[in-house]
Scaffold this motif. Sequence first.
Motif, short mmCIF file in Angstrom:
data_model
loop_
_atom_site.label_atom_id
_atom_site.label_comp_id
_atom_site.label_asym_id
_atom_site.label_seq_id
_atom_site.Cartn_x
_atom_site.Cartn_y
_atom_site.Cartn_z
N HIS A 18 0.85 -1.19 0.00
CA HIS A 18 0.00 0.00 0.00
C HIS A 18 0.89 1.24 0.00
CE1 HIS A 18 -3.68 -2.24 0.52
NE2 HIS A 18 -3.17 -2.87 1.56
N ASN A 19 1.19 1.69 -1.20
CA ASN A 19 2.00 2.89 -1.33
C ASN A 19 1.11 4.11 -1.08
OD1 ASN A 19 4.22 4.44 -1.80
ND2 ASN A 19 4.16 4.25 -4.01
N GLY A 20 1.68 5.27 -1.05
CA GLY A 20 0.89 6.48 -0.84
C GLY A 20 1.67 7.68 -1.34
N PRO A 21 0.96 8.71 -1.81
CA PRO A 21 1.63 9.87 -2.39
C PRO A 21 2.25 10.83 -1.39
CG PRO A 21 -0.73 10.21 -2.41
CD PRO A 21 -0.51 8.81 -1.93
N HIS A 22 1.85 10.70 -0.11
CA HIS A 22 2.36 11.68 0.86
C HIS A 22 2.53 11.04 2.23
CE1 HIS A 22 3.14 15.63 2.55
NE2 HIS A 22 2.37 15.29 3.56
N GLY A 23 3.76 11.06 2.74
CA GLY A 23 4.02 10.51 4.07
C GLY A 23 3.89 9.01 4.14
N GLY A 24 3.76 8.36 3.00
CA GLY A 24 3.59 6.92 2.96
C GLY A 24 4.90 6.15 3.07
N PRO A 25 4.87 4.87 2.73
CA PRO A 25 6.06 4.04 2.95
C PRO A 25 7.28 4.43 2.13
CG PRO A 25 4.38 2.83 1.72
CD PRO A 25 3.73 4.08 2.21
N LYS A 26 7.08 4.96 0.91
CA LYS A 26 8.25 5.30 0.10
C LYS A 26 9.03 6.46 0.74
CE LYS A 26 5.58 8.19 -3.10
NZ LYS A 26 4.98 8.27 -4.44
N GLU A 27 8.31 7.51 1.17
CA GLU A 27 9.01 8.62 1.82
C GLU A 27 9.53 8.21 3.19
OE1 GLU A 27 7.14 12.67 0.00
OE2 GLU A 27 6.03 11.78 1.66
N THR A 28 8.77 7.37 3.88
CA THR A 28 9.23 6.89 5.19
C THR A 28 10.52 6.11 5.07
OG1 THR A 28 6.94 6.79 5.97
CG2 THR A 28 8.58 5.53 7.22
N ALA A 29 10.59 5.21 4.10
CA ALA A 29 11.80 4.41 3.90
C ALA A 29 12.98 5.30 3.52
CB ALA A 29 11.55 3.36 2.82
N MET A 30 12.73 6.31 2.70
CA MET A 30 13.83 7.20 2.30
C MET A 30 14.39 7.96 3.50
SD MET A 30 14.66 7.23 -1.01
CE MET A 30 14.90 8.79 -1.85
N ILE A 31 13.53 8.42 4.39
CA ILE A 31 14.02 9.14 5.57
C ILE A 31 14.65 8.17 6.57
CG2 ILE A 31 13.39 10.68 7.48
CD1 ILE A 31 13.43 11.99 4.73
N GLN A 32 14.16 6.94 6.64
CA GLN A 32 14.83 5.94 7.46
C GLN A 32 16.27 5.74 7.00
OE1 GLN A 32 11.83 2.79 6.89
NE2 GLN A 32 11.77 2.56 9.11
N HIS A 33 16.49 5.86 5.70
CA HIS A 33 17.84 5.73 5.14
C HIS A 33 18.66 7.00 5.33
CE1 HIS A 33 21.14 4.98 2.43
NE2 HIS A 33 20.76 5.98 1.63
N LEU A 34 18.06 8.16 5.06
CA LEU A 34 18.81 9.42 5.07
C LEU A 34 18.98 10.02 6.45
CD1 LEU A 34 17.17 11.12 1.95
CD2 LEU A 34 19.56 10.41 2.14
N ALA A 35 17.95 9.93 7.29
CA ALA A 35 17.99 10.58 8.61
C ALA A 35 17.19 9.76 9.61
CB ALA A 35 17.45 12.00 8.51
N PRO A 36 17.65 8.56 9.93
CA PRO A 36 16.87 7.67 10.79
C PRO A 36 16.54 8.26 12.16
CG PRO A 36 19.13 6.89 10.56
CD PRO A 36 18.93 7.97 9.54
N GLU A 37 17.37 9.17 12.64
CA GLU A 37 17.14 9.76 13.95
C GLU A 37 15.91 10.66 13.98
OE1 GLU A 37 19.59 12.70 11.63
OE2 GLU A 37 19.50 10.52 11.86
#
Length: 265
Positions: free
Chosen positions: A151-170
């Motif tokens: 279940h992807n999503g255009p805003h605040g969904g898993p794709k953006e979440t995963a990217m921030i987990q990679h770039l700025a996990p803190e």
Amino acid sequence: MYVADQTWPELGDYVAEESVAIVPLGSTEQHGPHLPLATDHLIAEGLAREAADRTGYLCTPTVNVGVSPHHRQFHGTMWVDPPAFRDYVESFTRNLAYHGIDRVVFVNAHGGNVEHLREVGRRLRDDGTIYAVEWMWDESIPELVDEAFEHNGPHGGPKETAMIQHLAPELVREEEFEAARDGGIVDVENAEHLNRHGARTFYDAVENSESGVFGDQTDATPEIGAELFDAAATQLAHLLEWLDEQRIEDLLAPAHVDPQPGSRR
């Protein structure tokens, strides 16, 4: 190469050999209870810097505030009006042209900026100043994004979440994933109220999502984020290299199909 870290003679050496620049743009807006307001501009800057490192092309500072009035009901969201955004981006892009740049990639990570960046690019191309094109990271790897999440999503969904987990996990609040999911729309494609008889009858995110997000964030992992980041950065690097290979005459607006109708009669 990051422009703000260089001296003016070093930048003179760059434009003597190269004519490409990378401009990252995002937003400062709500991304639910689990992600920072910086999400979009962190993604844009991360990809732009990575592509600059891979290719050697010039990267400018990031535009952190974009066109985000549709998120204004959520605390902290910042935005500028579309005409002001367009004029600002056009103005500093003309600065780049003044210094010898003739082709630019707007590395964009915010959907609200898209149509306005396209309009700026058209203005600049049509008057022969510069060729500027908008690039959106997830649109460069659509199949990979779709395969990664149920279940992807255009805003605040898993794709953006995963990217921030990679770039700025803190900056990721993983304990809020379920609240973000349950307070938003998980299955965007089948949400009937988003399309009523062929019309989008809403204007603001809060009208559809209590948490401000769409998709299932619980599917996100930093490992998926790293994969998405690398794939998107690769696509961006390829775009930059392709752009550098083109003749500027072929990138600017074509001439009228028949500049002097009847002249051959």
